[in-house]
Motif scaffolding. Sequence first.
Motif, mmCIF file in Angstrom:
data_model
loop_
_atom_site.group_PDB
_atom_site.id
_atom_site.type_symbol
_atom_site.label_atom_id
_atom_site.label_comp_id
_atom_site.label_asym_id
_atom_site.label_seq_id
_atom_site.Cartn_x
_atom_site.Cartn_y
_atom_site.Cartn_z
ATOM 1 N N ARG A 85 76.539 31.026 57.150
ATOM 2 C CA ARG A 85 77.550 29.974 56.568
ATOM 3 C C ARG A 85 78.550 30.302 56.061
ATOM 4 O O ARG A 85 79.766 29.639 56.239
ATOM 5 C CB ARG A 85 76.566 29.208 55.711
ATOM 6 C CG ARG A 85 77.133 27.650 55.634
ATOM 7 C CD ARG A 85 76.181 26.767 54.682
ATOM 8 N NE ARG A 85 76.353 25.521 54.701
ATOM 9 C CZ ARG A 85 75.850 24.586 54.215
ATOM 10 N NH1 ARG A 85 74.593 24.758 53.589
ATOM 11 N NH2 ARG A 85 76.148 23.125 54.202
ATOM 12 N N LEU A 86 78.554 31.325 55.537
ATOM 13 C CA LEU A 86 79.967 31.738 54.733
ATOM 14 C C LEU A 86 81.075 32.304 55.861
ATOM 15 O O LEU A 86 82.279 32.094 55.593
ATOM 16 C CB LEU A 86 79.961 32.688 53.714
ATOM 17 C CG LEU A 86 79.379 32.253 52.333
ATOM 18 C CD1 LEU A 86 79.489 33.611 51.321
ATOM 19 C CD2 LEU A 86 80.710 31.515 51.676
ATOM 20 N N CYS A 93 84.555 30.361 55.502
ATOM 21 C CA CYS A 93 85.978 31.357 55.346
ATOM 22 C C CYS A 93 86.815 31.049 56.476
ATOM 23 O O CYS A 93 88.060 31.055 56.478
ATOM 24 C CB CYS A 93 85.304 32.960 55.298
ATOM 25 S SG CYS A 93 84.496 33.316 53.824
ATOM 26 N N ALA A 94 86.145 31.174 57.758
ATOM 27 C CA ALA A 94 87.184 30.688 59.036
ATOM 28 C C ALA A 94 87.980 29.492 58.679
ATOM 29 O O ALA A 94 88.944 29.299 59.157
ATOM 30 C CB ALA A 94 86.312 30.953 60.322
ATOM 31 N N ASP A 95 87.114 28.487 58.456
ATOM 32 C CA ASP A 95 87.551 27.254 58.033
ATOM 33 C C ASP A 95 88.786 27.275 56.897
ATOM 34 O O ASP A 95 89.774 26.616 57.228
ATOM 35 C CB ASP A 95 86.452 26.274 57.742
ATOM 36 C CG ASP A 95 86.981 24.779 57.336
ATOM 37 O OD1 ASP A 95 87.300 24.161 58.450
ATOM 38 O OD2 ASP A 95 86.986 24.271 56.243
ATOM 39 N N TYR A 96 88.473 27.702 55.984
ATOM 40 C CA TYR A 96 89.384 27.826 54.827
ATOM 41 C C TYR A 96 90.876 28.775 55.409
ATOM 42 O O TYR A 96 92.002 28.094 55.310
ATOM 43 C CB TYR A 96 88.891 28.431 53.911
ATOM 44 C CG TYR A 96 89.865 29.011 52.697
ATOM 45 C CD1 TYR A 96 90.535 27.947 51.877
ATOM 46 C CD2 TYR A 96 90.084 30.460 52.403
ATOM 47 C CE1 TYR A 96 91.483 28.058 50.927
ATOM 48 C CE2 TYR A 96 91.219 30.316 51.116
ATOM 49 C CZ TYR A 96 91.761 29.351 50.768
ATOM 50 O OH TYR A 96 92.588 29.688 49.809
ATOM 51 N N LYS A 97 90.542 29.585 56.239
ATOM 52 C CA LYS A 97 91.797 30.378 56.811
ATOM 53 C C LYS A 97 92.116 29.648 58.177
ATOM 54 O O LYS A 97 93.172 30.344 58.780
ATOM 55 C CB LYS A 97 91.199 31.737 57.225
ATOM 56 C CG LYS A 97 90.869 32.716 55.800
ATOM 57 C CD LYS A 97 92.052 32.829 54.841
ATOM 58 C CE LYS A 97 91.854 33.866 53.978
ATOM 59 N NZ LYS A 97 93.123 33.926 53.088
ATOM 60 N N ASN A 144 84.072 24.287 52.413
ATOM 61 C CA ASN A 144 83.965 23.272 53.183
ATOM 62 C C ASN A 144 82.393 23.093 53.538
ATOM 63 O O ASN A 144 81.976 23.979 54.463
ATOM 64 C CB ASN A 144 84.753 23.144 54.497
ATOM 65 C CG ASN A 144 84.585 21.771 55.300
ATOM 66 O OD1 ASN A 144 83.572 21.101 55.014
ATOM 67 N ND2 ASN A 144 85.303 21.586 56.379
ATOM 68 N N TRP A 145 81.472 22.301 53.187
ATOM 69 C CA TRP A 145 80.166 22.468 53.434
ATOM 70 C C TRP A 145 79.797 21.659 54.602
ATOM 71 O O TRP A 145 78.469 21.553 54.979
ATOM 72 C CB TRP A 145 79.172 22.056 52.231
ATOM 73 C CG TRP A 145 79.567 22.849 50.840
ATOM 74 C CD1 TRP A 145 80.514 22.658 49.880
ATOM 75 C CD2 TRP A 145 78.677 23.804 50.491
ATOM 76 N NE1 TRP A 145 80.392 23.650 49.019
ATOM 77 C CE2 TRP A 145 79.419 24.366 49.256
ATOM 78 C CE3 TRP A 145 77.643 24.529 51.031
ATOM 79 C CZ2 TRP A 145 78.719 25.599 48.758
ATOM 80 C CZ3 TRP A 145 77.239 25.598 50.320
ATOM 81 C CH2 TRP A 145 77.648 26.312 49.260
ATOM 82 N N GLU A 146 80.615 21.081 55.329
ATOM 83 C CA GLU A 146 80.406 20.150 56.629
ATOM 84 C C GLU A 146 80.345 21.193 57.888
ATOM 85 O O GLU A 146 80.064 20.783 58.590
ATOM 86 C CB GLU A 146 81.313 19.350 56.607
ATOM 87 C CG GLU A 146 81.547 18.402 55.487
ATOM 88 C CD GLU A 146 80.032 17.622 55.421
ATOM 89 O OE1 GLU A 146 79.528 17.260 56.008
ATOM 90 O OE2 GLU A 146 79.506 17.527 53.904
ATOM 91 N N VAL A 147 81.191 22.279 57.701
ATOM 92 C CA VAL A 147 81.244 23.227 59.045
ATOM 93 C C VAL A 147 79.870 23.790 59.384
ATOM 94 O O VAL A 147 79.105 24.090 58.367
ATOM 95 C CB VAL A 147 82.350 24.429 58.939
ATOM 96 C CG1 VAL A 147 83.629 23.586 58.482
ATOM 97 C CG2 VAL A 147 81.916 25.381 57.584
ATOM 98 N N LEU A 148 79.994 24.017 60.563
ATOM 99 C CA LEU A 148 78.412 24.367 61.259
ATOM 100 C C LEU A 148 78.457 26.067 60.924
ATOM 101 O O LEU A 148 79.392 26.783 61.311
ATOM 102 C CB LEU A 148 78.249 24.109 62.696
ATOM 103 C CG LEU A 148 78.417 22.510 63.237
ATOM 104 C CD1 LEU A 148 77.935 22.555 64.668
ATOM 105 C CD2 LEU A 148 76.876 21.908 62.255
#
Lengths: 262, 143
Positions: free
Chosen positions: A185-186, A190-194, A135-139
């Motif tokens: 950013r990763l 990664c947190a967003d994905y999990k 997700n390229w939108e997360v800060l």
Amino acid sequence: MNAAEILTMVLSALMWQKHNGSISLYTDKTGYEFLRDRELLGLWDGGVNTEVLETTDYPIDAEVFWAAGKLIALEKQAAPCVMLDTDLIVTRPLHKLLKNQKITALHPEELNGEAYLSPEVLKCPRDFSFPAFYNWEVLPSNTAFLYIADERFKDFYVGQAKRFMFHNTARPMEMVSQMVFAEQRLLSICADYKKIAIQYLLPNPFSTTNETVVHLWGFKGMLRQNENLQAVYCKQLIKTLGIELEANSFFQHYVQTYFPEV
Amino acid sequence: MPTKSTIAAHTGQRVSGAMKRFMISFLTDAMAHPENLESGKKHLKAYCQCERLNYRAVEHNLDLFFRLLADYRKTNNAVLYYFLRLQAQFCYVDKAAFDVLPFAAPNHDSLPEAQDRSAYHTGVDLLSSDNFGGMVGGHLIGL
């Protein structure tokens, strides 16, 4: 490192021990010798580890990924753990704040287009593609302070960073964007994905409610240009934060040795 | 390893009102007439004796103040201004007195270009004099 950066590192290690417990340093042979020559190896009560960085032979371009050593150390350090930059001083206990949290970072960062490039512009290894779940939108998250509670998440995050950094030797226009993608950013991606919420020590870097963190950050550039500024910064740091270490014999010895004029 | 605290030397010793007034006058005069700096130090030495202050330490702080002042005068950099104000306190000049010393107001758009490049994070928008040149928590060390 100049005197101001070294003093910040000294306070970072000692203030962490005072308020939050044991601390270790991961460095390489050059870093070890630098510290040995200044009699600073005793700063880290958990020891100074050179083995990890000296024996890990990953295909990473150290010029492009100049902070990759942090991620290699993080990979080897068992979770739960805190990764703390040497230019960051934590001024109070964090146990309660970290309790029951999975990830805590220093503060969110803006998606500044000069530092955080779009996937089309980032340099990638051959035959590499970004996973569709990114997700390229997360800060992004500033990782000068990073707490990770869960070993599996840590491995996942470091694994994604390694996948991007390995054999990635194309030179960017500057030497920031590739590294901050892999590290900062990763982490958020990664947190967003999990589906893990990241807690932040500060809502923004220059929060007026900050009672916890002194971070040299971009100020290092200015310090490096002006020795008089370094001198005043050091005196002020000793005056304000050093007072907490009045009974610390290591700190007292350090001040007497390196700041005898004041 | 010694255990006697040296930090007291950094934390600002109390001095008399007369000493504070002398220091303000001394700085004001030396800023306007740098040629008077060395002669003014003779009086400073006498004040230090009366106040039981270490003259060498006070002189060191003054010299640092004037070196930083010279740097400030080249750019009117706002961050240097804040640190000059801190250094003035080591010379027994408090913030209120510092603000009336005779020099040009800081220029809030005068951060050095190299600073942007050296920042770990390059959020150029975050690097301003309002945040002490990119330092987080500057207020915790008195800025």
